[in-house]
Design an enzyme around this catalytic site. Structure first.
Site, PDB file in Angstrom:
ATOM      1  CB  SER A   1      -0.874   0.007   1.255  1.00  0.00           C
ATOM      2  OG  SER A   1      -1.456   1.283   1.447  1.00  0.00           O
TER       3      SER A   1
ATOM      4  CE1 TYR B   1      -4.796  -1.972   4.806  1.00  0.00           C
ATOM      5  CE2 TYR B   1      -3.603   0.083   4.457  1.00  0.00           C
ATOM      6  CZ  TYR B   1      -4.250  -1.030   3.944  1.00  0.00           C
ATOM      7  OH  TYR B   1      -4.331  -1.207   2.587  1.00  0.00           O
TER       8      TYR B   1
HETATM    9  P1  NAD Z   1     -11.289  -5.939  -0.768  1.00  0.00           P
HETATM   10  O1  NAD Z   1     -11.912  -5.813   0.575  1.00  0.00           O
HETATM   11  O2  NAD Z   1     -12.135  -5.881  -1.960  1.00  0.00           O
HETATM   12  O3  NAD Z   1     -10.406  -7.260  -0.860  1.00  0.00           O
HETATM   13  C1  NAD Z   1      -9.749  -7.833   0.229  1.00  0.00           C
HETATM   14  C2  NAD Z   1      -9.906  -9.314   0.114  1.00  0.00           C
HETATM   15  O4  NAD Z   1      -9.180  -9.968   1.169  1.00  0.00           O
HETATM   16  C3  NAD Z   1     -11.384  -9.745   0.255  1.00  0.00           C
HETATM   17  O5  NAD Z   1     -11.658 -10.683  -0.754  1.00  0.00           O
HETATM   18  C4  NAD Z   1     -11.421 -10.370   1.635  1.00  0.00           C
HETATM   19  O6  NAD Z   1     -12.429 -11.347   1.781  1.00  0.00           O
HETATM   20  C5  NAD Z   1     -10.023 -10.968   1.686  1.00  0.00           C
HETATM   21  N1  NAD Z   1      -9.644 -11.357   3.038  1.00  0.00           N
HETATM   22  C6  NAD Z   1      -9.785 -10.664   4.182  1.00  0.00           C
HETATM   23  N2  NAD Z   1      -9.361 -11.398   5.217  1.00  0.00           N
HETATM   24  C7  NAD Z   1      -8.937 -12.589   4.707  1.00  0.00           C
HETATM   25  C8  NAD Z   1      -8.390 -13.752   5.265  1.00  0.00           C
HETATM   26  N3  NAD Z   1      -8.207 -13.879   6.583  1.00  0.00           N
HETATM   27  N4  NAD Z   1      -8.064 -14.773   4.456  1.00  0.00           N
HETATM   28  C9  NAD Z   1      -8.257 -14.692   3.119  1.00  0.00           C
HETATM   29  N5  NAD Z   1      -8.780 -13.601   2.525  1.00  0.00           N
HETATM   30  C10 NAD Z   1      -9.116 -12.562   3.318  1.00  0.00           C
HETATM   31  O7  NAD Z   1     -10.191  -4.772  -0.802  1.00  0.00           O
HETATM   32  P2  NAD Z   1      -9.037  -4.501  -1.872  1.00  0.00           P
HETATM   33  O8  NAD Z   1      -8.941  -3.033  -1.954  1.00  0.00           O
HETATM   34  O9  NAD Z   1      -9.219  -5.279  -3.086  1.00  0.00           O
HETATM   35  O10 NAD Z   1      -7.757  -4.984  -1.065  1.00  0.00           O
HETATM   36  C11 NAD Z   1      -6.830  -5.913  -1.598  1.00  0.00           C
HETATM   37  C12 NAD Z   1      -5.445  -5.577  -1.085  1.00  0.00           C
HETATM   38  O11 NAD Z   1      -5.049  -4.319  -1.600  1.00  0.00           O
HETATM   39  C13 NAD Z   1      -5.349  -5.478   0.440  1.00  0.00           C
HETATM   40  O12 NAD Z   1      -4.142  -6.059   0.873  1.00  0.00           O
HETATM   41  C14 NAD Z   1      -5.330  -3.987   0.675  1.00  0.00           C
HETATM   42  O13 NAD Z   1      -4.672  -3.650   1.866  1.00  0.00           O
HETATM   43  C15 NAD Z   1      -4.579  -3.524  -0.553  1.00  0.00           C
HETATM   44  N6  NAD Z   1      -4.769  -2.103  -0.855  1.00  0.00           N
HETATM   45  C16 NAD Z   1      -5.960  -1.634  -1.298  1.00  0.00           C
HETATM   46  C17 NAD Z   1      -6.096  -0.284  -1.581  1.00  0.00           C
HETATM   47  C18 NAD Z   1      -7.369   0.344  -2.094  1.00  0.00           C
HETATM   48  O14 NAD Z   1      -7.426   1.572  -2.222  1.00  0.00           O
HETATM   49  N7  NAD Z   1      -8.380  -0.416  -2.422  1.00  0.00           N
HETATM   50  C19 NAD Z   1      -5.004   0.580  -1.390  1.00  0.00           C
HETATM   51  C20 NAD Z   1      -3.809   0.045  -0.920  1.00  0.00           C
HETATM   52  C21 NAD Z   1      -3.692  -1.298  -0.667  1.00  0.00           C
END
Ligand code: NAD
Length: 283
Positions: free
Chosen positions: A168, A181
């Site tokens: 991130s 986080y």
């Molecule tokens: P999202 O909530 O759509 O996806 C997260 C996924 O992780 C979901 O499918 C959830 O069910 C799964 N998950 C949560 N706990 C879990 C566990 N214990 N075991 C297996 N799966 C689990 O959100 P996203 O934005 O797609 O996030 C994906 C990644 O990207 C994350 O690591 C997040 O920190 C990172 N991220 C996202 C953003 C953003 O702006 N969306 C920015 C920076 C980083």
């Protein structure tokens, strides 16, 4: 002057994806929504067979499998909580049993449990570290065992394995009210570098992607109203929210032999968020 929403509709053509990964096997965690889903479909579109991991919502996972298979490759969903060692070990056993081997791992699963510091419970701290950081460690460890066992498959890739950690911008940008986080993502920084140092001689490439603000369920509050979207744009010099496909495209590239000499790269895909736009007019 174009406003934010017009910028937002001016997206690249995400369909232009060469078949860089034909014959390769990939596993993406947390892939039944958001970034993980887009990465899984991107890898499939590039020719890889893809296993998606999920922890809740089997129906959504099966929908993603259908989208993967629609790209003409094999898809499969495996339920596992990535923070639980037994479940991760079992998931990799099932994955290897089904697909024979593995070439690409994208440890992507993550969540937020936001709280001011003094109100943050140990459970909120441990949950986020356990999934976002320990979950990546467990999945990487299991994938690397297979990469080391098998070595390079010259017919599909120059490398014995490719790992693309999902980090991130909060790996480097402090985030008040989200210490758990930010700590989990900061931890990925040194974990990834240390693993990369250890694994390079084995031709295992380790890189990571740091998304900025990407339109997914994790941050709905940041983009789902015009007011929130406008405030978000103050943090994004490129003046559009990121789409999950923006991350998928980079993941496909990093997983491919086009990136064969790229190792220990932290690439921010953030529309310039990490250039601290507040300093454009201040400081
Ligand atoms: P999202 O909530 O759509 O996806 C997260 C996924 O992780 C979901 O499918 C959830 O069910 C799964 N998950 C949560 N706990 C879990 C566990 N214990 N075991 C297996 N799966 C689990 O959100 P996203 O934005 O797609 O996030 C994906 C990644 O990207 C994350 O690591 C997040 O920190 C990172 N991220 C996202 C953003 C953003 O702006 N969306 C920015 C920076 C980083």
């Amino acid at each position: 002057m174009t406003n934010s929403s017009e910028f937002n509709s001016d997206l690249p053509n995400y369909k232009l994806c060469p078949k860089l990964l034909v014959g390769q096997k990939a596993l993406v965690t947390g892939a039944n929504s958001g970034i993980g889903q887009a990465v899984a479909i991107g890898l499939a579109r590039a020719g890889a067979d893809v296993i998606i991991n999920y922890v809740t919502n089997d129906a959504a996972a099966q929908e993603v499998v259908k989208l993967i298979e629609a790209e003409g490759v094999r898809g499969m969903a495996i339920e596992a909580d990535v923070s639980k060692e037994v479940e991760v070990v079992d998931m990799f056993a099932k994955a290897l049993d089904a697909f024979g081997t593995l070439d690409i791992l994208v440890p992507n699963a993550g969540l937020q449990r936001d709280s001011s510091l003094v109100n943050m419970t140990l459970s909120e701290w441990n949950t986020v570290i356990g999934i976002n950081l320990t979950g990546q460690f467990l999945c990487i460890r299991e994938a690397v065992k297979e990469f080391l066992r098998r070595g390079v498959r010259k017919e599909v890739s120059c490398a014995a394995g490719k790992i693309i950690c999902m980090s991130s911008v909060h790996e480097v940008i402090p985030w008040a009210g989200h210490a758990n986080y930010a700590a989990s993502k900061g931890g990925i920084f040194m974990m990834m570098k240390s693993m990369a140092q250890e694994l390079a001689p084995h031709r295992i490439r380790v890189n990571s992607i740091g998304p900025g603000a990407i339109r997914t369920p994790i941050n709905t509050a940041a983009w789902s109203t015009p007011e929130a979207y406008a405030a978000l744009m103050d943090l994004v010099p490129y003046r559009r929210i990121g789409e999950p496909e923006d991350i998928a495209n980079v993941a496909v590239f990093l997983a491919s032999d086009m990136a064969d000499y790229i190792h220990v790269l932290f690439i921010f895909v953030d529309g310039g968020m990490t250039c601290y736009p507040g300093f454009a007019t201040g400081g």
